[in-house]
Write a protein that holds these residues in place. Structure first.
Motif, PDB file in Angstrom:
ATOM      1  N   LYS A   1       0.586  -1.214   0.121  1.00 59.17           N
ATOM      2  CA  LYS A   1      -0.039  -0.139   0.036  1.00 59.17           C
ATOM      3  C   LYS A   1       0.945   0.797  -0.107  1.00 59.17           C
ATOM      4  O   LYS A   1       0.637   2.208  -1.054  1.00 59.17           O
ATOM      5  CB  LYS A   1      -0.878  -0.144   1.623  1.00 59.17           C
ATOM      6  CG  LYS A   1      -1.908   1.768   1.095  1.00 59.17           C
ATOM      7  CD  LYS A   1      -2.941   1.694   2.269  1.00 59.17           C
ATOM      8  CE  LYS A   1      -4.190   1.872   2.794  1.00 59.17           C
ATOM      9  NZ  LYS A   1      -3.168   3.860   2.261  1.00 59.17           N
ATOM     10  N   ALA A   2       1.979   1.334   0.196  1.00 60.73           N
ATOM     11  CA  ALA A   2       2.683   2.545   0.852  1.00 60.73           C
ATOM     12  C   ALA A   2       3.361   2.960  -0.553  1.00 60.73           C
ATOM     13  O   ALA A   2       3.432   3.679  -0.994  1.00 60.73           O
ATOM     14  CB  ALA A   2       3.976   2.290   1.655  1.00 60.73           C
ATOM     15  N   ILE A   3       3.516   1.334  -1.374  1.00 62.45           N
ATOM     16  CA  ILE A   3       4.502   1.555  -2.763  1.00 62.45           C
ATOM     17  C   ILE A   3       3.065   2.096  -3.122  1.00 62.45           C
ATOM     18  O   ILE A   3       3.519   3.199  -4.252  1.00 62.45           O
ATOM     19  CB  ILE A   3       4.701   0.724  -2.871  1.00 62.45           C
ATOM     20  CG1 ILE A   3       6.172  -0.145  -2.173  1.00 62.45           C
ATOM     21  CG2 ILE A   3       5.029   0.197  -4.861  1.00 62.45           C
ATOM     22  CD1 ILE A   3       6.100  -1.560  -2.410  1.00 62.45           C
ATOM     23  N   SER A   4       1.984   1.984  -3.255  1.00 62.45           N
ATOM     24  CA  SER A   4       0.624   2.492  -4.198  1.00 62.45           C
ATOM     25  C   SER A   4       0.327   3.812  -3.887  1.00 62.45           C
ATOM     26  O   SER A   4       0.282   4.632  -5.406  1.00 62.45           O
ATOM     27  CB  SER A   4      -0.376   1.601  -4.158  1.00 62.45           C
ATOM     28  OG  SER A   4       0.209   0.614  -4.341  1.00 62.45           O
TER      29      SER A   4
ATOM     30  N   GLN B   1       9.320  -4.944   6.560  1.00 59.72           N
ATOM     31  CA  GLN B   1       9.277  -4.024   7.097  1.00 59.72           C
ATOM     32  C   GLN B   1      10.141  -2.652   6.635  1.00 59.72           C
ATOM     33  O   GLN B   1       9.581  -1.352   6.688  1.00 59.72           O
ATOM     34  CB  GLN B   1       9.369  -4.146   9.085  1.00 59.72           C
ATOM     35  CG  GLN B   1       8.309  -4.680   9.155  1.00 59.72           C
ATOM     36  CD  GLN B   1       7.854  -5.654  10.734  1.00 59.72           C
ATOM     37  OE1 GLN B   1       9.132  -5.125  10.976  1.00 59.72           O
ATOM     38  NE2 GLN B   1       7.281  -5.858  12.045  1.00 59.72           N
ATOM     39  N   ALA B   2      10.725  -3.167   6.236  1.00 58.74           N
ATOM     40  CA  ALA B   2      12.068  -2.355   5.968  1.00 58.74           C
ATOM     41  C   ALA B   2      12.270  -1.764   4.703  1.00 58.74           C
ATOM     42  O   ALA B   2      11.662  -0.859   4.683  1.00 58.74           O
ATOM     43  CB  ALA B   2      13.560  -3.406   5.952  1.00 58.74           C
ATOM     44  N   VAL B   3      11.641  -2.260   4.296  1.00 56.59           N
ATOM     45  CA  VAL B   3      10.294  -2.190   2.659  1.00 56.59           C
ATOM     46  C   VAL B   3       9.518  -0.937   2.834  1.00 56.59           C
ATOM     47  O   VAL B   3       9.581   0.535   2.470  1.00 56.59           O
ATOM     48  CB  VAL B   3      10.044  -2.753   2.300  1.00 56.59           C
ATOM     49  CG1 VAL B   3       9.651  -2.966   0.267  1.00 56.59           C
ATOM     50  CG2 VAL B   3      11.003  -4.358   1.348  1.00 56.59           C
ATOM     51  N   LYS B   4       9.025  -0.791   3.703  1.00 51.55           N
ATOM     52  CA  LYS B   4       7.669   0.215   3.735  1.00 51.55           C
ATOM     53  C   LYS B   4       8.736   1.141   4.143  1.00 51.55           C
ATOM     54  O   LYS B   4       7.696   2.521   3.686  1.00 51.55           O
ATOM     55  CB  LYS B   4       6.629  -0.398   5.106  1.00 51.55           C
ATOM     56  CG  LYS B   4       5.386   0.454   5.370  1.00 51.55           C
ATOM     57  CD  LYS B   4       4.058   0.017   6.872  1.00 51.55           C
ATOM     58  CE  LYS B   4       3.717   1.381   6.601  1.00 51.55           C
ATOM     59  NZ  LYS B   4       3.182   1.107   8.125  1.00 51.55           N
ATOM     60  N   ARG B   5       9.458   1.055   5.618  1.00 52.89           N
ATOM     61  CA  ARG B   5       9.886   2.573   5.564  1.00 52.89           C
ATOM     62  C   ARG B   5      10.305   3.159   4.790  1.00 52.89           C
ATOM     63  O   ARG B   5      10.955   4.613   4.885  1.00 52.89           O
ATOM     64  CB  ARG B   5      11.018   2.173   7.381  1.00 52.89           C
ATOM     65  CG  ARG B   5      10.174   1.863   8.256  1.00 52.89           C
ATOM     66  CD  ARG B   5      11.166   1.633   9.884  1.00 52.89           C
ATOM     67  NE  ARG B   5      10.596   1.236  10.848  1.00 52.89           N
ATOM     68  CZ  ARG B   5      10.335   2.896  11.445  1.00 52.89           C
ATOM     69  NH1 ARG B   5      10.347   3.507  11.083  1.00 52.89           N
ATOM     70  NH2 ARG B   5       9.030   2.630  12.436  1.00 52.89           N
ATOM     71  N   ARG B   6      11.515   2.631   4.284  1.00 52.02           N
ATOM     72  CA  ARG B   6      12.520   2.979   2.830  1.00 52.02           C
ATOM     73  C   ARG B   6      11.426   4.005   1.377  1.00 52.02           C
ATOM     74  O   ARG B   6      11.349   4.655   1.835  1.00 52.02           O
ATOM     75  CB  ARG B   6      12.633   1.957   2.349  1.00 52.02           C
ATOM     76  CG  ARG B   6      13.784   3.026   0.936  1.00 52.02           C
ATOM     77  CD  ARG B   6      14.510   1.833  -0.142  1.00 52.02           C
ATOM     78  NE  ARG B   6      14.796   2.651  -1.257  1.00 52.02           N
ATOM     79  CZ  ARG B   6      16.192   2.591  -1.504  1.00 52.02           C
ATOM     80  NH1 ARG B   6      15.742   0.810  -2.369  1.00 52.02           N
ATOM     81  NH2 ARG B   6      16.358   2.868  -2.366  1.00 52.02           N
TER      82      ARG B   6
END
Length: 500
Positions: free
Chosen positions: A372-375, A426-431
């Motif tokens: 969702k963060a990516i989208s 979780q690190a993907v979302k934070r980045r």
């Protein structure tokens, strides 16, 4: 030849008559060109047999520039092929070594080469300093000698082996039991890969003649005392080694003979897992009924064809861990070891499955949030980062590998690493969430990550798994430091791991 033979027509007319009386008049032999003494090969300089690793292999010599078998060829019986190492043949034979070393010195980069000229003289000096009995890689040994003699820094990678002619490389001629040539080439690894299945069959057939009844099919229980770690038998004066291993099948396992220990280790681990799995009942139905509604909803999104398939992958990971606790290489060969693993798997099965199910449910929630963060991030400037992180998520939580027993992300990562998979997601979302805050810092981190990914791409097979997880920890360190890493990590540490 008469003086009046001055054209093709006059030659053919003369030769038509002359060859009736002297058919060998125009035949040039090696003896007629070089003299008898020079055509008799010195056994010390040009031996007729290559000896190494307990094997005696025939050598053949041929002067035919441009042909693949120019120079020296070694005749390799098929059952011996997999057991040979290319570095043993880099040295060629003593009589050809000076020319080989000279060419290697000439292939050095100019900055190094200027310290070792003229190449012929330095080749003679280096040859005198090299071991009289070749051992290990010639390139490594030669680099060490040149560095010691010249003071210049020289490594094995500095030599440009593409400058070597086929005549300056060992040619391998693989033959079957009838002497039929199955393959010829200057690359031993390529021939080993090309003829791997033929090689395994030849080894199995040779060893089975001496140790009948080793190979079996349709095994569903461990009904013998122990599997030998290896078997040996004589073949034409040489020793053929075979490595028994269990091989996973659909509803049973097989016991087969392999030509290398590497194949044995790879296949036996999977075969052993499959045999243990045959004695363990899946608790999928019970677990599904006792998970929370939120956990069941999250697990629906896991990349498995069914809940049962997911549980099977968890069981596979559980079995793998119990096997490694007994032997790190997974080579359990006795009934006692097998029974100990089977009992420990059954004893801890329910707790392991429930714990893994809860953890994977959290991972799938984290995957959804990262996606969702990516989208939600629309900036065109971050398009490449977003695409890379989407692919990264798919790599972390991937579909089961086709044709691979287990093969899901749980069993391939392992139960002990599963908690870190949650951190990596979780690190993907934070980045992604921090891209807008400090894009410059992200670009700097990407440069370091690209260096690490380049190391991963070129890592040898034996260290690829280690480097892969080190790169994941580096991602956390670069883009989500607040999540923490078990120990300090950097590109330098990855390089040291590869060099060690």
């Amino acid at each position: 030849v008469p003086a009046d033979v001055v054209s093709t027509r006059s030659f053919e007319g003369w030769w038509k008559v002359a060859r009736r009386d002297t058919p060998d008049l125009l035949t040039a032999t090696r003896e007629s060109l070089l003299g008898v003494e020079e055509t008799v090969l010195d056994e010390r300089e040009h031996p007729s047999v290559w000896r190494g690793g307990g094997q005696d292999l025939k050598l053949h010599y041929r002067f035919n520039p441009g042909a693949v078998d120019d120079g020296v060829s070694v005749e390799v019986p098929l059952p011996l092929l997999a057991g040979l190492r290319a570095d043993e043949f880099e040295w060629l034979v003593p009589g050809m070594r000076l020319e080989l070393v000279t060419t290697l010195i000439k292939s050095l980069p100019k900055a190094i080469r200027r310290n070792v000229v003229p190449a012929g003289d330095w080749a003679a000096r280096a040859l005198a300093a090299l071991p009289s009995e070749p051992s290990g890689s010639l390139l490594t040994a030669l680099a060490g000698v040149l560095q010691k003699l010249s003071g210049a820094v020289v490594t094995a990678a500095d030599f440009d082996v593409s400058r070597l002619t086929d005549g300056q490389r060992m040619t391998y001629r693989v033959v079957d039991a009838r002497g039929k040539v199955l393959g010829v080439g200057v690359s031993l690894p390529e021939l080993q890969a090309k003829l791997a299945s033929h090689n395994r069959q030849a080894v199995a057939a040779t060893v089975e003649r001496a140790h009948s009844g080793i190979e079996r099919e349709g095994i569903t229980a461990w009904d013998w005392d122990a599997i030998p770690a290896s078997l040996e038998t004589s073949h034409g004066g040489n020793v053929v080694r075979a490595f028994p291993a269990l091989v996973a099948g659909k509803d049973s396992v097989a016991l087969r003979l392999f030509s290398t220990q590497a194949e044995q280790l790879r296949e036996h681990a999977l075969g052993l897992r499959a045999l243990v799995r045959l004695g363990v009942q899946s608790p999928a139905s019970y677990v599904k009924e006792h998970l929370t509604q939120a956990e069941n909803l999250a697990l629906v999104t896991a990349p498995y064809p069914s809940f049962s398939a997911f549980i099977d992958d968890v069981i596979a990971a559980h079995i793998d861990r119990e096997i490694r606790r007994v032997r790190a290489d997974g080579l359990l060969l006795s009934r006692a070891e097998f029974e100990a693993v089977r009992a420990s798997v059954q004893l801890g099965l329910m707790d392991v499955v429930f714990d893994a199910s809860g953890l994977v449910a959290k991972i799938m929630v984290a995957v959804r949030e990262a996606g969702k963060a990516i989208s939600d991030t629309k900036a065109f400037a971050f398009l490449s980062v977003l695409a890379a992180e989407k692919a990264h998520l798919d790599d972390l939580v991937h579909k089961p590998v086709a044709g691979f027993s287990g093969g899901g992300f749980v069993s391939l990562a392992g139960l002990d690493r599963l908690p870190r998979i949650l951190v990596y997601v979780q690190a993907v979302k934070r980045r992604v969430e921090q891209l807008n805050d400090n894009p410059g810092r992200d670009r700097t981190g990407q440069v370091e990550l690209d260096q690490a990914l380049a190391l991963l791409a070129t890592a040898p097979e034996s260290k690829r798994e280690l480097v892969r997880w080190m790169v994941e920890e580096l991602r956390v360190s670069l883009f989500a430091q607040v999540l923490g890493t078990p120990e300090p990590i950097s590109v330098t540490r990855i390089k040291k791991a590869l060099a060690g």
